[in-house]
Design a protein around this motif. Structure first.
Motif, PDB file in Angstrom:
ATOM      1  N   GLN A   1       0.695  -1.159  -0.037  1.00 12.35           N
ATOM      2  CA  GLN A   1       0.086  -0.047  -0.018  1.00 12.35           C
ATOM      3  C   GLN A   1       0.941   1.162  -0.043  1.00 12.35           C
ATOM      4  O   GLN A   1       1.665   1.485   0.740  1.00 12.35           O
ATOM      5  CB  GLN A   1      -0.963  -0.029   1.274  1.00 12.35           C
ATOM      6  CG  GLN A   1      -1.867   1.039   1.263  1.00 12.35           C
ATOM      7  CD  GLN A   1      -3.049   1.072   0.288  1.00 12.35           C
ATOM      8  OE1 GLN A   1      -3.081   0.084  -0.368  1.00 12.35           O
ATOM      9  NE2 GLN A   1      -3.336   2.225  -0.009  1.00 12.35           N
ATOM     10  N   VAL A   2       0.586   1.995  -0.866  1.00 10.72           N
ATOM     11  CA  VAL A   2       1.553   3.363  -1.105  1.00 10.72           C
ATOM     12  C   VAL A   2       0.465   4.696  -0.403  1.00 10.72           C
ATOM     13  O   VAL A   2      -0.615   4.611  -0.402  1.00 10.72           O
ATOM     14  CB  VAL A   2       1.564   3.693  -2.638  1.00 10.72           C
ATOM     15  CG1 VAL A   2       2.426   5.127  -2.673  1.00 10.72           C
ATOM     16  CG2 VAL A   2       2.538   2.633  -3.124  1.00 10.72           C
ATOM     17  N   GLN A   3       1.506   5.385   0.276  1.00 10.00           N
ATOM     18  CA  GLN A   3       0.820   6.532   0.922  1.00 10.00           C
ATOM     19  C   GLN A   3       1.640   7.638   0.666  1.00 10.00           C
ATOM     20  O   GLN A   3       2.985   7.558   0.809  1.00 10.00           O
ATOM     21  CB  GLN A   3       0.799   6.276   2.471  1.00 10.00           C
ATOM     22  CG  GLN A   3       0.164   7.518   3.467  1.00 10.00           C
ATOM     23  CD  GLN A   3       0.155   6.898   4.709  1.00 10.00           C
ATOM     24  OE1 GLN A   3       0.723   6.225   5.191  1.00 10.00           O
ATOM     25  NE2 GLN A   3      -0.847   7.750   5.436  1.00 10.00           N
TER      26      GLN A   3
ATOM     27  N   CYS B   1       6.835   9.547  -0.003  1.00 10.90           N
ATOM     28  CA  CYS B   1       6.077   8.116  -0.363  1.00 10.90           C
ATOM     29  C   CYS B   1       6.327   7.198   0.372  1.00 10.90           C
ATOM     30  O   CYS B   1       7.920   6.864   0.658  1.00 10.90           O
ATOM     31  CB  CYS B   1       6.461   7.958  -2.001  1.00 10.90           C
ATOM     32  SG  CYS B   1       5.886   6.281  -2.602  1.00 10.90           S
TER      33      CYS B   1
ATOM     34  N   GLY C   1       5.877   2.964   1.616  1.00 12.98           N
ATOM     35  CA  GLY C   1       5.192   1.818   1.137  1.00 12.98           C
ATOM     36  C   GLY C   1       5.799   1.233  -0.045  1.00 12.98           C
ATOM     37  O   GLY C   1       5.789  -0.059   0.122  1.00 12.98           O
ATOM     38  N   SER C   2       6.402   1.878  -0.917  1.00 13.46           N
ATOM     39  CA  SER C   2       6.997   1.231  -1.963  1.00 13.46           C
ATOM     40  C   SER C   2       8.032   1.997  -2.744  1.00 13.46           C
ATOM     41  O   SER C   2       7.756   3.048  -3.644  1.00 13.46           O
ATOM     42  CB  SER C   2       6.209   0.977  -3.017  1.00 13.46           C
ATOM     43  OG  SER C   2       6.823   0.168  -4.220  1.00 13.46           O
TER      44      SER C   2
ATOM     45  N   SER D   1      -1.219   6.231 -11.333  1.00 12.30           N
ATOM     46  CA  SER D   1      -1.307   5.124 -10.414  1.00 12.30           C
ATOM     47  C   SER D   1      -2.606   5.255  -9.611  1.00 12.30           C
ATOM     48  O   SER D   1      -3.076   4.105  -8.849  1.00 12.30           O
ATOM     49  CB  SER D   1      -0.084   5.135  -9.259  1.00 12.30           C
ATOM     50  OG  SER D   1      -0.213   6.358  -8.374  1.00 12.30           O
TER      51      SER D   1
ATOM     52  N   TYR E   1      -2.897   7.024  -6.811  1.00 14.79           N
ATOM     53  CA  TYR E   1      -2.241   7.522  -5.474  1.00 14.79           C
ATOM     54  C   TYR E   1      -2.261   9.131  -5.356  1.00 14.79           C
ATOM     55  O   TYR E   1      -1.734   9.419  -6.014  1.00 14.79           O
ATOM     56  CB  TYR E   1      -0.980   6.789  -5.095  1.00 14.79           C
ATOM     57  CG  TYR E   1      -1.192   5.431  -4.985  1.00 14.79           C
ATOM     58  CD1 TYR E   1      -0.513   4.566  -5.876  1.00 14.79           C
ATOM     59  CD2 TYR E   1      -1.830   4.979  -3.779  1.00 14.79           C
ATOM     60  CE1 TYR E   1      -0.613   3.175  -5.660  1.00 14.79           C
ATOM     61  CE2 TYR E   1      -2.153   3.477  -3.743  1.00 14.79           C
ATOM     62  CZ  TYR E   1      -1.494   2.651  -4.635  1.00 14.79           C
ATOM     63  OH  TYR E   1      -1.354   1.151  -4.279  1.00 14.79           O
TER      64      TYR E   1
END
Length: 115
Positions: A1-3, A24, A26-27, A102, A104
């Protein structure tokens, strides 16, 4: 999960400067390969793209901010920045960070330019 988490907004006088950051979490891999963008939305207006930076570091700007704003990224820190100089009252808006394509988005940070 990206935040995506923005910071750095605030109240500044016309002609002043602010530096926004978007971290960023999460990834790291996703951040490295995605183009990143800063958008803004003023009250009663549509959200607009202010600046973008590709994964390779190529930048593009809206005409309204060319020569005043600068976008950059630090892939080691998973962070994208927006340096805003010579701010004008019309720059007042909520600024959002986006990992382009994405889906996001960050939660937004308020920038108010007023004397």
């Amino acid at each position: 999960q990206v935040q995506l988490v923005e910071s750095g907004g605030g109240l500044v006088q016309p002609g002043g400067s602010l530096r926004l950051s978007c971290s960023c979490a999460g990834s790291r891999i996703l951040f490295t390969f995605y183009n990143m963008g800063w958008y803004r939305q003023a009250p009663g207006k549509q959200r607009e793209l202010v600046a973008e930076i590709t994964s390779g570091g190529i930048t593009n700007y809206a005409d309204s901010v060319k020569g005043r704003f600068s976008i950059s990224r630090d892939n080691a820190m998973n962070t994208v920045y927006l340096q805003m100089n010579s701010l004008k009252p019309e720059d007042t808006a909520v600024y959002y960070c986006n990992m382009r394509g994405s889906g996001y988005w960050g939660q937004g940070t308020q920038v108010t330019v007023s004397s």
